[in-house]
Design a protein around this motif. Structure first.
Motif, mmCIF file in Angstrom:
data_model
loop_
_atom_site.group_PDB
_atom_site.id
_atom_site.type_symbol
_atom_site.label_atom_id
_atom_site.label_comp_id
_atom_site.label_asym_id
_atom_site.label_seq_id
_atom_site.Cartn_x
_atom_site.Cartn_y
_atom_site.Cartn_z
ATOM 1 N N LYS A 1 0.841 -1.204 0.000
ATOM 2 C CA LYS A 1 0.000 0.000 0.000
ATOM 3 C C LYS A 1 0.877 1.256 0.000
ATOM 4 O O LYS A 1 1.696 1.442 0.906
ATOM 5 N N VAL A 2 0.680 2.087 -1.016
ATOM 6 C CA VAL A 2 1.557 3.245 -1.245
ATOM 7 C C VAL A 2 0.776 4.559 -1.141
ATOM 8 O O VAL A 2 -0.344 4.671 -1.639
ATOM 9 N N LEU A 3 1.388 5.529 -0.473
ATOM 10 C CA LEU A 3 0.903 6.914 -0.458
ATOM 11 C C LEU A 3 1.768 7.718 -1.414
ATOM 12 O O LEU A 3 2.995 7.601 -1.385
ATOM 13 N N LEU A 4 1.136 8.537 -2.245
ATOM 14 C CA LEU A 4 1.860 9.379 -3.191
ATOM 15 C C LEU A 4 1.624 10.843 -2.844
ATOM 16 O O LEU A 4 0.486 11.320 -2.863
ATOM 17 N N ALA A 5 2.683 11.554 -2.479
ATOM 18 C CA ALA A 5 2.585 12.978 -2.126
ATOM 19 C C ALA A 5 3.358 13.799 -3.156
ATOM 20 O O ALA A 5 4.582 13.733 -3.221
ATOM 21 N N ASP B 1 12.810 11.619 -12.657
ATOM 22 C CA ASP B 1 12.793 11.130 -14.035
ATOM 23 C C ASP B 1 13.389 9.726 -14.171
ATOM 24 O O ASP B 1 13.678 9.260 -15.268
ATOM 25 N N ALA B 2 13.560 9.039 -13.043
ATOM 26 C CA ALA B 2 14.018 7.642 -13.098
ATOM 27 C C ALA B 2 12.935 6.798 -13.769
ATOM 28 O O ALA B 2 11.745 7.125 -13.691
ATOM 29 N N PRO B 3 13.308 5.714 -14.436
ATOM 30 C CA PRO B 3 12.310 4.854 -15.083
ATOM 31 C C PRO B 3 11.293 4.316 -14.071
ATOM 32 O O PRO B 3 11.628 4.087 -12.906
ATOM 33 N N ALA B 4 10.059 4.111 -14.525
ATOM 34 C CA ALA B 4 8.996 3.623 -13.645
ATOM 35 C C ALA B 4 9.363 2.293 -13.001
ATOM 36 O O ALA B 4 9.060 2.052 -11.828
ATOM 37 N N ALA C 1 0.979 7.598 -10.262
ATOM 38 C CA ALA C 1 -0.027 6.670 -9.730
ATOM 39 C C ALA C 1 -0.429 5.646 -10.786
ATOM 40 O O ALA C 1 -0.578 4.454 -10.501
ATOM 41 N N ALA C 2 -0.597 6.119 -12.023
ATOM 42 C CA ALA C 2 -0.984 5.214 -13.111
ATOM 43 C C ALA C 2 0.112 4.185 -13.389
ATOM 44 O O ALA C 2 -0.171 2.997 -13.581
ATOM 45 N N LEU C 3 1.356 4.642 -13.392
ATOM 46 C CA LEU C 3 2.477 3.737 -13.659
ATOM 47 C C LEU C 3 2.624 2.696 -12.549
ATOM 48 O O LEU C 3 2.803 1.509 -12.816
ATOM 49 N N LEU C 4 2.532 3.151 -11.308
ATOM 50 C CA LEU C 4 2.642 2.211 -10.187
ATOM 51 C C LEU C 4 1.444 1.262 -10.151
ATOM 52 O O LEU C 4 1.564 0.106 -9.742
ATOM 53 N N GLY C 5 0.283 1.762 -10.602
ATOM 54 C CA GLY C 5 -0.918 0.938 -10.618
ATOM 55 C C GLY C 5 -0.837 -0.234 -11.577
ATOM 56 O O GLY C 5 -1.621 -1.186 -11.474
ATOM 57 N N LEU C 6 0.106 -0.170 -12.508
ATOM 58 C CA LEU C 6 0.305 -1.278 -13.448
ATOM 59 C C LEU C 6 1.032 -2.455 -12.808
ATOM 60 O O LEU C 6 1.028 -3.557 -13.353
ATOM 61 N N GLU C 7 1.673 -2.195 -11.671
ATOM 62 C CA GLU C 7 2.405 -3.257 -10.983
ATOM 63 C C GLU C 7 1.415 -4.151 -10.230
ATOM 64 O O GLU C 7 0.563 -3.643 -9.490
ATOM 65 N N PRO C 8 1.523 -5.461 -10.375
ATOM 66 C CA PRO C 8 0.536 -6.365 -9.772
ATOM 67 C C PRO C 8 0.537 -6.393 -8.247
ATOM 68 O O PRO C 8 -0.473 -6.732 -7.628
#
Length: 204
Positions: free
Chosen positions: A6-10, A108-111, A21-28
């Protein structure tokens, strides 16, 4: 079955926040359970959503990501802290680590690298951008005291010594002494250069 992290994004810039959020949401195995746009909203969001990892941008209204990290580390020491920055300033890295951050990455590090960092810190390891780590070691420690940093931050808007003294509840002589010492330590000619240099190094 793998437990969902579970991740919080600030992050104060909504487009950047939503993209992350969209990029991290692709991770299972990763779920962004909360998003905030201000540093002073982080602590409440961590408490409300039982967060495992907090991803914190440095530059936010309310308080910085580094200040937010210190608060979370103090109140919820089990929560892992990943500090993200657009600015690859070595002083920020040192400050973030002192605040309890487990990882420090440029935005700007890769997702894939960000997702890997989330998993790595949860496993109890640290993740630090190698280029920033080398720069921080070369730069050395911040030579400014907390009071000198406070006066320089207040002086950034061009306030006079009298205005600074009133705002900081100090005498004009004390303000002048702090500014003079900061200028000497940074080997610059005036307060404007002192502010600029300290900011560039991530010392403010």
């Amino acid at each position: 079955m793998t437990r969902t992290i579970k991740v919080l994004l600030a992050e104060d810039q909504s487009m950047v926040r939503e993209a992350l959020a969209a990029l991290l949401g692709l991770e299972p195995d990763i779920e962004v359970v909360a998003q905030v746009a201000r540093g002073d909203e982080v602590l409440a969001a961590v408490a409300a959503h039982d967060v495992d990892v907090a991803l914190l941008d440095i530059e936010m209204p309310g308080c910085t990501g580094i200040e937010a990290a210190a608060r979370v580390h103090r109140e919820f020491p089990r929560v892992k802290l990943v500090v993200l920055t657009t600015f690859g300033r070595p002083g920020y890295l040192r400050s973030a680590m002192e605040a309890g951050a487990d990882a420090f990455l440029v935005k700007d590090a890769p997702a894939a690298q960000l997702a890997a960092a989330v998993r790595t810190v949860l496993a109890g390891e640290r993740v630090i951008d190698p280029t920033l780590a080398a720069a921080a070691l070369a730069e050395g420690a911040n030579p400014l005291t907390e009071r000198e940093r406070e006066v320089l931050r207040a002086a950034a808007d061009g306030s006079t010594n009298a205005e600074l003294a009133k705002a900081l509840h100090l005498s004009q002589g004390t303000v002048r002494n702090y500014l003079s010492t900061a200028i000497q330590k940074l080997a610059v000619r005036n307060r404007a250069e002192a502010v600029r240099t300290a900011r560039e190094k991530g010392w403010l």
